[in-house]
Design an enzyme around this catalytic site. Structure first.
Site, PDB file in Angstrom:
ATOM      1  N   ASP A   1      36.224  22.345 -56.252  1.00  0.00           N
ATOM      2  CA  ASP A   1      37.563  21.800 -56.115  1.00  0.00           C
ATOM      3  C   ASP A   1      38.042  21.979 -54.683  1.00  0.00           C
ATOM      4  O   ASP A   1      37.731  22.986 -54.037  1.00  0.00           O
ATOM      5  CB  ASP A   1      38.507  22.515 -57.078  1.00  0.00           C
ATOM      6  CG  ASP A   1      39.863  21.858 -57.126  1.00  0.00           C
ATOM      7  OD1 ASP A   1      39.924  20.637 -57.267  1.00  0.00           O
ATOM      8  OD2 ASP A   1      40.869  22.581 -57.003  1.00  0.00           O
TER       9      ASP A   1
ATOM     10  N   GLU B   1      54.503  23.606 -51.533  1.00  0.00           N
ATOM     11  CA  GLU B   1      54.717  22.425 -50.700  1.00  0.00           C
ATOM     12  C   GLU B   1      56.205  22.106 -50.587  1.00  0.00           C
ATOM     13  O   GLU B   1      56.717  21.781 -49.506  1.00  0.00           O
ATOM     14  CB  GLU B   1      53.958  21.218 -51.272  1.00  0.00           C
ATOM     15  CG  GLU B   1      52.454  21.316 -51.173  1.00  0.00           C
ATOM     16  CD  GLU B   1      51.852  22.078 -52.345  1.00  0.00           C
ATOM     17  OE1 GLU B   1      52.624  22.640 -53.156  1.00  0.00           O
ATOM     18  OE2 GLU B   1      50.609  22.126 -52.431  1.00  0.00           O
TER      19      GLU B   1
ATOM     20  N   THR C   1      55.268  14.766 -62.501  1.00  0.00           N
ATOM     21  CA  THR C   1      54.270  14.729 -63.569  1.00  0.00           C
ATOM     22  C   THR C   1      53.000  14.083 -63.029  1.00  0.00           C
ATOM     23  O   THR C   1      53.037  13.317 -62.059  1.00  0.00           O
ATOM     24  CB  THR C   1      54.758  13.918 -64.794  1.00  0.00           C
ATOM     25  OG1 THR C   1      54.879  12.537 -64.431  1.00  0.00           O
ATOM     26  CG2 THR C   1      56.089  14.442 -65.307  1.00  0.00           C
ATOM     27  N   ALA C   2      51.893  14.400 -63.669  1.00  0.00           N
ATOM     28  CA  ALA C   2      50.621  13.831 -63.233  1.00  0.00           C
ATOM     29  C   ALA C   2      50.585  12.323 -63.448  1.00  0.00           C
ATOM     30  O   ALA C   2      49.828  11.607 -62.778  1.00  0.00           O
ATOM     31  CB  ALA C   2      49.474  14.498 -63.990  1.00  0.00           C
TER      32      ALA C   2
ATOM     33  N   THR D   1      53.439  10.131 -63.290  1.00  0.00           N
ATOM     34  CA  THR D   1      54.281   9.389 -62.344  1.00  0.00           C
ATOM     35  C   THR D   1      53.955   9.731 -60.898  1.00  0.00           C
ATOM     36  O   THR D   1      54.085   8.888 -60.018  1.00  0.00           O
ATOM     37  CB  THR D   1      55.762   9.702 -62.595  1.00  0.00           C
ATOM     38  OG1 THR D   1      56.008  11.091 -62.342  1.00  0.00           O
ATOM     39  CG2 THR D   1      56.137   9.382 -64.042  1.00  0.00           C
ATOM     40  N   ARG D   2      53.556  11.003 -60.632  1.00  0.00           N
ATOM     41  CA  ARG D   2      53.284  11.522 -59.290  1.00  0.00           C
ATOM     42  C   ARG D   2      54.512  11.375 -58.379  1.00  0.00           C
ATOM     43  O   ARG D   2      54.404  11.161 -57.183  1.00  0.00           O
ATOM     44  CB  ARG D   2      52.065  10.843 -58.665  1.00  0.00           C
ATOM     45  CG  ARG D   2      50.763  11.142 -59.397  1.00  0.00           C
ATOM     46  CD  ARG D   2      49.574  10.617 -58.623  1.00  0.00           C
ATOM     47  NE  ARG D   2      49.541   9.173 -58.629  1.00  0.00           N
ATOM     48  CZ  ARG D   2      48.877   8.440 -57.741  1.00  0.00           C
ATOM     49  NH1 ARG D   2      48.213   9.029 -56.755  1.00  0.00           N
ATOM     50  NH2 ARG D   2      48.884   7.118 -57.803  1.00  0.00           N
TER      51      ARG D   2
ATOM     52  N   LYS E   1      60.694  11.477 -53.902  1.00  0.00           N
ATOM     53  CA  LYS E   1      59.524  11.648 -53.035  1.00  0.00           C
ATOM     54  C   LYS E   1      58.309  11.681 -53.938  1.00  0.00           C
ATOM     55  O   LYS E   1      58.373  12.057 -55.114  1.00  0.00           O
ATOM     56  CB  LYS E   1      59.612  12.934 -52.200  1.00  0.00           C
ATOM     57  CG  LYS E   1      59.482  14.221 -52.995  1.00  0.00           C
ATOM     58  CD  LYS E   1      59.475  15.432 -52.081  1.00  0.00           C
ATOM     59  CE  LYS E   1      59.593  16.684 -52.944  1.00  0.00           C
ATOM     60  NZ  LYS E   1      58.648  17.611 -52.999  1.00  0.00           N
TER      61      LYS E   1
ATOM     62  N   ASP F   1      39.532  21.051 -67.392  1.00  0.00           N
ATOM     63  CA  ASP F   1      38.205  21.292 -66.816  1.00  0.00           C
ATOM     64  C   ASP F   1      37.163  21.647 -67.875  1.00  0.00           C
ATOM     65  O   ASP F   1      35.970  21.676 -67.581  1.00  0.00           O
ATOM     66  CB  ASP F   1      38.262  22.449 -65.804  1.00  0.00           C
ATOM     67  CG  ASP F   1      39.024  22.078 -64.549  1.00  0.00           C
ATOM     68  OD1 ASP F   1      38.925  20.920 -64.125  1.00  0.00           O
ATOM     69  OD2 ASP F   1      39.707  22.957 -63.989  1.00  0.00           O
TER      70      ASP F   1
END
Length: 686
Positions: free
Chosen positions: A315, A356, A385-386, A388-389, A402, A526
């Site tokens: 990763d 971040e 969310t994964a 909409t990002r 953002k 994973d």
């Protein structure tokens, strides 16, 4: 310098462990118990040696009973028994080192009482119960100061947990419901707050129980390579047995058949007793070395597979890079001021608690002098969310967003101007991550986030390349960002915008080509790829699903450790190959010692083969038998420590093995047998 000090400390610890008198004393006693033929039959070479030792012992006792000379038979029998004992001693020492580690793990298992909830939604209703009375599915309340009674998953609450009993690290870690930090291990201590844990392991099958059993070697199964080598050694034993029986007929034809003791000495010195005696110890020591790196392998097969790995999936975030991307610049769109972009970025990040998000606020404050306000009353937070990002906040004065450039443009149905596209491409090509910023549906600009490649990663990937291992970086970033990081880190390939299905598909494709794959992971997503990979290294801090899917668990939760795991696996295979080469090469010198001694009376011309100038036939035979026994003891430290691994190609490793252990295996017996012969002469035995 720190690395050198740590390396020296590890070497000193290994020397201290081997020199531990208590460990050696117990191993010596355990080696005697292992002389039981029912146990020894699993090792065909040493079993044959024990059978021959029994036969020669009976002949020595018979000779002594009838008043004949028996010292030669007794000497041979004694050293044959020592050969068998030394072989079992090597395995006992390896098991003893694991047992010592298991003792420290057992200290984590105490008479723990659990607070079993009678109703999951009421923490006030619980009853005490012993940890060994828990069942899978029970809900347990664990508060500050309590030990977690068994393995499970956090279903409610958040707490700080001290896992030093398992990992050796005293710094507590956060465990919370949901996400990839929900798994907890029995025997660890909650140091603050509270959690409700759903028990996922039955008594006797917890992670700690399995770890203790594996460390002690109680559940170690032979690997495919070990089984194949056992078959080879058994075949060589049969070949040499037939050869020795054939010599009886040859010598009888000349009227001077050799004694049974001499034939027994010839057989035992010719069969590969050295590798036969050390093979099991090498396998146990391989798993032991992993444990010393805080990695638990669920089987020896996993360690062996690590040594044969062709492709390494790593990763990007936290493994190849430091993981915490930092804001580096604000890039305004045409017609927008830098101040507008910075203020919008601050508003969109007010509720973002990720590293971040916090770095954006810090960058705006330090570089642009923007005061960071508190989240206003009535603000509606839009979480990332994964799917909409995108994240942001809705205020009475307007909405700010953002997120990933393509996702935000698509959600707002905007067409980005060419100047903005060029700036985003520049950020991506330089290895950064661009985030688009918009207010009230208007594109304002981008935030540049930079992720830093860890120091020394390029050198490590170069070393893996020399081993013949292909490295593949897996990341959710876009292709441009992934390509820039891949070039900087020096990996061979990358998978961008990776989903769990992408990882699984890639592993299956590589395996279909006949190659072995290793992967590290920690999340439930994973788990399919970890289960599919030949070596799946799951993080201890990961979910229960990930830990159960992988065949190794890293107690330190350091994904880069996968590289060390591969090196340890290769060291195991190299050690086994090196000592096998040494053992077989040993036989050549023994030919020159024993064969002339057997036939020199019948065929004086064979005296020319006595290149070592051994004093007498009896001295030659005894010296060869003694050397055959002592060489096992001499190689025990090497079997436990492992042959030093150098990251070079397979051809170079083969040449090195042949020169060091092939040539060494030829020369060492000539020197050793001659020295023993001289000692025997000085003692008046010859």
């Amino acid at each position: 310098m720190d690395v050198m000090i740590q390396g020296e400390a590890r070497r000193a610890a290994r020397r201290a462990a081997f020199a531990n008198r208590a460990l050696l004393g117990r191993a010596a006693f355990d080696a005697l118990r292992k002389l039981d033929p029912r146990q020894l039959i699993r090792n065909p070479v040493i079993f044959v040696t024990e059978v021959v030792a029994i036969l020669v012992s009976v002949l020595a006792i018979r000779a002594a009973t009838i008043g004949q000379g028996f010292w030669f038979e007794a000497t041979i029998a004694g050293w044959l028994w020592l050969t068998v004992w030394f072989a079992t001693f090597a395995e006992a020492v390896a098991e003893g080192r694991g047992r010592a580690q298991a003792e420290s793990l057992r200290r984590a298992r105490t008479e723990t009482r659990a607070k079993v909830l009678l109703r999951g939604d009421d923490r006030a209703l619980w009853q005490p119960r012993h940890a060994d009375e828990l069942s899978v599915g029970d809900l347990v309340l664990v508060e500050a100061g309590d030990l977690i009674p068994s393995d499970g998953e956090v279903v409610e609450g958040i707490a700080s947990v001290n896992e030093a009993a398992v990992t050796g690290e005293s710094a507590p870690v956060i465990r919370e419901s949901g996400g990839d930090r929900s798994a907890v291990t029995g025997g660890t201590l909650v140091v603050s707050d509270w959690i409700v844990v759903r028990i996922t392991a039955a008594p006797g099958s917890t992670f700690l129980d399995r770890m203790i059993a594996l460390v002690e070697g109680a559940s170690r199964q032979k690997t495919p390579n070990e089984i194949a080598l056992d078959i080879l050694l058994a075949g060589l034993t049969i070949v040499f047995l037939i050869a020795v029986v054939t010599l009886v007929g040859l010598a009888s034809w000349n009227g001077q058949p050799p004694s049974v003791a001499v034939l027994a000495a010839l057989l035992v010195t010719l069969i590969p007793t050295t590798i036969g005696g050390l093979l099991s110890a090498i396998g146990i020591a391989g798993m032991d070395r992993l444990v010393r790196f805080n990695v638990l392998a669920t089987s020896g097969r996993a360690v062996e597979a690590a040594g044969d790995v062709d492709v390494l999936l790593l990763d990007k975030t936290g493994t190849i890079t430091l993981g915490n991307r930092q804001a580096a610049a604000f890039v305004p769109a045409p017609g927008v001021t830098m101040r507008e972009v910075a203020e919008a970025a601050v508003l969109a990040s007010l509720a973002d608690e990720t590293p971040e998000g916090r770095s954006i606020l810090a960058f705006a404050r330090s570089q642009h002098g923007i005061a960071v306000p508190a989240l206003p009353e009535g603000a509606v937070v839009v979480p990332f969310t994964a799917q909409t990002r995108i994240s942001g906040v809705d205020l009475p004065s307007g909405s700010t967003r953002k997120g990933a450039v393509d996702a935000l443009l698509a959600a707002l149905r905007l067409d980005a101007p060419p100047e903005f596209r060029a700036a985003v491409d520049r950020i991506a090509r330089s290895g950064g991550t661009p985030l688009a910023v918009a207010r009230d549906g208007r594109l304002l600009g981008a935030i540049e986030l930079k992720d830093i490649v860890k120091t020394g990663m390029r050198d490590r990937f170069d070393a893996l390349r020399r081993m013949g291992i292909r490295t593949v970086m897996v990341t959710g970033d876009n292709r441009l960002t992934a390509a820039a990081i891949a070039v900087e880190a020096g990996v061979d390939d990358f998978i961008a915008e990776a989903t769990p299905q992408d990882k699984l598909a890639y592993i299956r494709k590589v395996q279909a080509e006949g190659r072995l794959v290793a992967m590290a992971g920690d999340g439930t997503n994973d788990a399919p790829a970890l289960a599919q990979a030949d070596v799946g290294l799951a993080m201890q801090t990961g979910t229960q699903a990930a830990r159960e899917a992988g065949n190794m668990v890293d107690l330190d939760s350091d994904p880069t450790k996968l590289i060390e795991v591969v090196e340890i696996g290769k060291q195991l295979l190299i050690t086994r190959g090196a000592l096998t080469t040494f053992s077989i090469a040993n036989d050549v010198a023994k030919y020159f010692a024993i064969l002339p001694a057997i036939f020199v009376a019948s065929y004086p011309e064979l005296q020319a083969l006595n290149v070592m100038g051994l004093a007498s036939p009896q001295s030659a035979i005894i010296a060869a038998v003694i050397f055959n026994a002592l060489i096992i003891v001499a190689l025990v430290p090497l079997a436990l420590r492992g042959v030093r691994y150098v990251p070079v190609g397979a051809a170079a490793l083969l040449r090195r093995n042949l020169v060091v252990y092939g040539l060494g295996g030829l020369v060492a017996p000539f020197v050793g047998i001659k020295i023993i012969d001289v000692v025997l002469v000085l003692l008046g035995v010859a």
